[in-house]
Every structure is written in structure tokens, then in C-alpha cells.
Design an enzyme around this catalytic site. Structure first.
Site, PDB file in Angstrom:
ATOM      1  N   ASN A   1      -0.146   7.023   7.128  1.00  0.00           N
ATOM      2  CA  ASN A   1      -0.670   6.030   6.199  1.00  0.00           C
ATOM      3  C   ASN A   1      -1.713   5.186   6.927  1.00  0.00           C
ATOM      4  OD1 ASN A   1      -0.960   3.413   4.988  1.00  0.00           O
ATOM      5  ND2 ASN A   1       0.754   3.897   3.657  1.00  0.00           N
TER       6      ASN A   1
ATOM      7  N   ASP B   1      -3.622   2.678   5.595  1.00  0.00           N
ATOM      8  CA  ASP B   1      -3.968   1.427   4.900  1.00  0.00           C
ATOM      9  C   ASP B   1      -4.450   0.330   5.839  1.00  0.00           C
ATOM     10  OD1 ASP B   1      -3.091   2.530   2.542  1.00  0.00           O
ATOM     11  OD2 ASP B   1      -1.200   1.410   2.472  1.00  0.00           O
ATOM     12  N   HIS B   2      -3.775   0.242   7.016  1.00  0.00           N
ATOM     13  CA  HIS B   2      -4.044  -0.939   7.841  1.00  0.00           C
ATOM     14  C   HIS B   2      -5.312  -0.822   8.678  1.00  0.00           C
ATOM     15  CE1 HIS B   2      -0.722  -2.804   6.063  1.00  0.00           C
ATOM     16  NE2 HIS B   2       0.096  -1.834   6.434  1.00  0.00           N
TER      17      HIS B   2
ATOM     18  N   ARG C   1     -12.566  -8.933   7.774  1.00  0.00           N
ATOM     19  CA  ARG C   1     -13.869  -9.488   8.119  1.00  0.00           C
ATOM     20  C   ARG C   1     -14.970  -9.069   7.164  1.00  0.00           C
ATOM     21  NH1 ARG C   1     -14.339 -11.426  13.493  1.00  0.00           N
ATOM     22  NH2 ARG C   1     -16.533 -11.639  13.004  1.00  0.00           N
TER      23      ARG C   1
ATOM     24  N   HIS D   1      -2.546   3.593  -0.030  1.00  0.00           N
ATOM     25  CA  HIS D   1      -1.985   2.836  -1.153  1.00  0.00           C
ATOM     26  C   HIS D   1      -3.104   2.012  -1.773  1.00  0.00           C
ATOM     27  CE1 HIS D   1       1.444  -0.134  -2.495  1.00  0.00           C
ATOM     28  NE2 HIS D   1       0.648   0.212  -3.492  1.00  0.00           N
TER      29      HIS D   1
ATOM     30  N   ARG E   1      -3.763  -0.711  -3.888  1.00  0.00           N
ATOM     31  CA  ARG E   1      -3.018  -1.815  -4.513  1.00  0.00           C
ATOM     32  C   ARG E   1      -3.849  -2.480  -5.592  1.00  0.00           C
ATOM     33  NH1 ARG E   1       1.620  -3.524  -1.230  1.00  0.00           N
ATOM     34  NH2 ARG E   1       1.781  -5.145  -2.784  1.00  0.00           N
TER      35      ARG E   1
ATOM     36  N   ARG F   1      -6.170  -5.244  -1.494  1.00  0.00           N
ATOM     37  CA  ARG F   1      -6.184  -5.993  -0.231  1.00  0.00           C
ATOM     38  C   ARG F   1      -6.566  -5.140   0.961  1.00  0.00           C
ATOM     39  NH1 ARG F   1       0.213  -7.112   0.394  1.00  0.00           N
ATOM     40  NH2 ARG F   1      -0.108  -7.903  -1.690  1.00  0.00           N
ATOM     41  N   HIS F   2      -6.380  -3.814   0.852  1.00  0.00           N
ATOM     42  CA  HIS F   2      -6.845  -2.978   1.972  1.00  0.00           C
ATOM     43  C   HIS F   2      -7.679  -1.809   1.432  1.00  0.00           C
ATOM     44  CE1 HIS F   2      -2.968  -1.221   0.970  1.00  0.00           C
ATOM     45  NE2 HIS F   2      -2.274  -2.096   1.654  1.00  0.00           N
TER      46      HIS F   2
ATOM     47  N   GLU G   1      -0.391   6.377  -2.934  1.00  0.00           N
ATOM     48  CA  GLU G   1       0.694   5.499  -3.388  1.00  0.00           C
ATOM     49  C   GLU G   1       0.106   4.502  -4.368  1.00  0.00           C
ATOM     50  OE1 GLU G   1       1.982   3.477   0.087  1.00  0.00           O
ATOM     51  OE2 GLU G   1       2.946   5.228   0.924  1.00  0.00           O
TER      52      GLU G   1
ATOM     53  N   THR H   1       4.227  -6.418   1.758  1.00  0.00           N
ATOM     54  CA  THR H   1       4.208  -4.960   1.675  1.00  0.00           C
ATOM     55  C   THR H   1       5.227  -4.570   0.607  1.00  0.00           C
ATOM     56  OG1 THR H   1       4.524  -2.900   2.904  1.00  0.00           O
ATOM     57  CG2 THR H   1       5.894  -4.747   3.572  1.00  0.00           C
TER      58      THR H   1
ATOM     59  N   HIS I   1       8.664   3.842   5.119  1.00  0.00           N
ATOM     60  CA  HIS I   1       8.605   2.388   5.219  1.00  0.00           C
ATOM     61  C   HIS I   1       9.280   1.849   6.471  1.00  0.00           C
ATOM     62  CE1 HIS I   1       7.806  -1.668   4.074  1.00  0.00           C
ATOM     63  NE2 HIS I   1       6.969  -1.141   3.200  1.00  0.00           N
ATOM     64  N   GLY I   2       8.471   1.136   7.245  1.00  0.00           N
ATOM     65  CA  GLY I   2       8.977   0.397   8.398  1.00  0.00           C
ATOM     66  C   GLY I   2       9.328   1.246   9.600  1.00  0.00           C
TER      67      GLY I   2
ATOM     68  N   GLY J   1       2.935   4.244   8.640  1.00  0.00           N
ATOM     69  CA  GLY J   1       1.616   3.626   8.709  1.00  0.00           C
ATOM     70  C   GLY J   1       1.504   2.495   9.698  1.00  0.00           C
TER      71      GLY J   1
HETATM   72  N1  PXP Z   1       5.885   4.778   1.991  1.00  0.00           N
HETATM   73  C1  PXP Z   1       5.657   3.874   1.011  1.00  0.00           C
HETATM   74  C2  PXP Z   1       6.070   4.224  -0.378  1.00  0.00           C
HETATM   75  C3  PXP Z   1       5.014   2.650   1.274  1.00  0.00           C
HETATM   76  O1  PXP Z   1       4.780   1.775   0.286  1.00  0.00           O
HETATM   77  C4  PXP Z   1       4.570   2.397   2.590  1.00  0.00           C
HETATM   78  C5  PXP Z   1       3.794   1.140   2.878  1.00  0.00           C
HETATM   79  O2  PXP Z   1       2.554   1.237   2.282  1.00  0.00           O
HETATM   80  C6  PXP Z   1       4.829   3.364   3.576  1.00  0.00           C
HETATM   81  C7  PXP Z   1       5.512   4.537   3.252  1.00  0.00           C
HETATM   82  C8  PXP Z   1       4.420   3.167   5.004  1.00  0.00           C
HETATM   83  O3  PXP Z   1       5.145   2.080   5.505  1.00  0.00           O
HETATM   84  P1  PXP Z   1       4.798   1.487   6.932  1.00  0.00           P
HETATM   85  O4  PXP Z   1       3.374   1.041   6.884  1.00  0.00           O
HETATM   86  O5  PXP Z   1       5.777   0.360   7.079  1.00  0.00           O
HETATM   87  O6  PXP Z   1       5.012   2.589   7.915  1.00  0.00           O
END
Ligand code: PXP
Length: 251
Positions: free
Chosen positions: A8, A10-11, A19, A44, A46, A50-51, A74, A104, A200-201, A222
Site C-alpha cells: 500500500n 498511500d503514505h 507540502r 485507498h 479517500r 488526503r493522500h 480500497e 486511518t 492493517h497495522g 502500507g
Molecule cells: N488494508 C486496508 C483495508 C486498509 O484500509 C489499510 C490502510 O489503508 C491497509 C490494509 C494498510 O494498512 P497499514 O497502512 O496500516 O499497513
């Protein structure tokens, strides 16, 4: 079979948006991840943008196509985002709950609440009828009551929310309760021919007991990857994580 690693990115866009610059590039992030063993790119889009931005979806789509790897989009069940998803033809769509105030995604979709269930059902129908090859996963808690509702829908996978598990792991507390819930969820989903993903996480450490349990066939990771990449580089972070996955085949 080696479990799949969805990266992922996103970040990378979070840093860029902080910036209002054009760098760092999500296209480069997708490319470097795929070159170093990522099995899929996850983004993702959103509602508050935001990203990831709308143009990122198209740009990353071109990269995944070039590599012949899946794009996993996502998204919340919002009609504007559903239209964008249809236009961008991702391979996978993962439906998630979305609240503007949250940092998140804070948990799985609530399918037990009737109105929510109907919204998810409508989005699944619309996406499946508009995109003939799309596969859909729902981001859910490992809770059999919720999974019973999920199986009423035309879905291909459930992505189990691992956020709570990851926090408990990080605190050094007992994780066996989670492994048992995840395993029951997997057995239930398998019996209904629905694939079982996780996300996630997760970090390179908290993913290990899950890989050893052989429960999940796909992980979407991610935040940890992008943070670790700050000091170690994205390519080697993805490559090392992929090597860990390869040491834990499912069958
Ligand atoms: N899966 C889903 C459904 C999520 O919403 C996210 C966060 O965008 C992730 C996986 C990835 O999570 P993390 O960035 O905490 O690894």
C-alpha cells in the site's frame, strides 16, 4: 503457494500532499515495489483525498498494467468514488468503512446494521455489473456473525482487519485469541469459497505469526513499509519482506 504481498503506497502520497509538491512520486513507488517483488499495489482513494488523488489512480493503474500485476483499490461505499472506480478498472476493489475524522480505517465494515448492509450490497452489485472482471473484497472483523452477512453478497474475498492484533503484538501481549479468531474466520470463508486476506497495522515482525499460521493468502501492508523505507530504501524493504513471505509457503 507463497502468500501474496500487496504494497500500500498511500503514505508516499501523504508526504507529497503535506507540502503540495509533485514529489515523492507514487508512480515511482509502485514501480520500485513491483520490481522488488510486490505482488500487487494497493491504494485507498479517500473521500477527503488526503493522500491518493484521482489522477494517481490512473497513473498507478498504468504501472500495474505494465507489470501485469493487480491494482487493489480500497474505497468507501460512496457513489462518487464508485464511479471513479468503474472508470479506472482496478483488478480488485476492497470496500472499507470511512469516516472523515479518523486517522486511518479504524475497523471493519459494520454489516450487522441494516442500512450499512444495504449500502454495501448496492455498491457490490453496481461494481460487479459495471466491471465484468473485478474481484471484490470486504474489510471485516474476524467475527462469524459479520461473515455470515458477508456471504450473502457477491464477493471474492474478505480482508480481515488485523489492526487490533498488531497493537496487542506490539505491546508484547498474548496473541493466541486473535490467531484462533482468524483461523475460525478462514475456515468459515473457505467453506463458502471466499478467499481470506489480511491487512492493517502490520509490520515485518507482527506479520510473522500470521505467516506461520498459514491462514491468509494475501497481506496488504502500507504504513510500516513506507516508514521503514525512510531509513532503508523502498526497494530493499519490499525485497526483504518478500523474502520473509517466500520462507513461509502456505502449502
Ligand atoms: N488494508 C486496508 C483495508 C486498509 O484500509 C489499510 C490502510 O489503508 C491497509 C490494509 C494498510 O494498512 P497499514 O497502512 O496500516 O499497513
Amino acid at each position: 503457494m507463497i502468500p501474496r504481498l500487496g504494497v500500500n503506497i498511500d503514505h508516499v502520497a501523504t508526504l507529497r500532499q503535506a507540502r503540495g509538491e509533485v514529489y515523492p512520486s507514487v508512480v515511482d513507488a509502485a514501480q520500485v515495489s513491483l520490481l522488488n517483488g510486490a505482488d500487487q499495489i494497493t491504494i485507498h482513494l479517500r473521500e477527503d483525498r488526503r493522500h491518493i488523488q484521482d489522477t494517481d489512480v490512473e497513473a498507478v493503474r498504468l504501472v500495474t498494467k505494465r507489470f501485469g500485476k493487480p491494482l487493489n483499490l480500497e474505497m468507501g461505499v460512496n457513489s462518487e468514488i464508485v464511479e471513479i472506480a468503474i472508470a479506472s478498472t482496478p483488478d480488485w476493489i476492497c470496500l472499507v468503512p470511512e469516516k472523515r475524522q479518523e486517522k486511518t480505517t479504524e475497523g471493519g465494515l459494520d454489516l450487522l446494521e441494516n442500512q450499512n448492509f444495504k449500502k454495501v450490497e448496492e455498491a457490490v452489485k453496481k461494481l460487479k455489473s459495471s466491471l465484468k472482471d473485478v474481484k471484490i473484497s470486504l474489510f471485516l472483523e474476524a467475527n462469524i456473525e459479520t461473515l455470515l452477512k458477508a456471504k450473502e453478497l457477491e464477493i471474492d474475498a474478505v480482508e480481515i482487519h488485523t489492526g487490533e492484533y498488531a497493537k496487542v503484538f506490539a505491546n508484547g501481549d498474548e496473541i493466541s485469541k486473535f490467531l484462533s479468531q482468524f483461523s475460525k474466520a478462514k475456515d468459515f470463508l473457505s467453506s463458502h469459497k471466499i478467499s481470506c486476506h489480511a491487512g492493517h497495522g502490520l509490520t515485518n515482525e507482527s506479520v510473522i505469526p500470521l505467516l506461520e499460521s498459514k491462514i491468509f493468502e494475501e497481506y496488504n501492508i502500507g504504513h510500516w513499509i513506507i516508514c521503514h523505507a525512510l531509513f532503508n530504501g523502498l526497494g530493499s524493504t519490499v525485497k526483504n519482506l518478500k523474502t520473509t513471505f517466500e520462507s513461509q509457503p502456505i502449502k
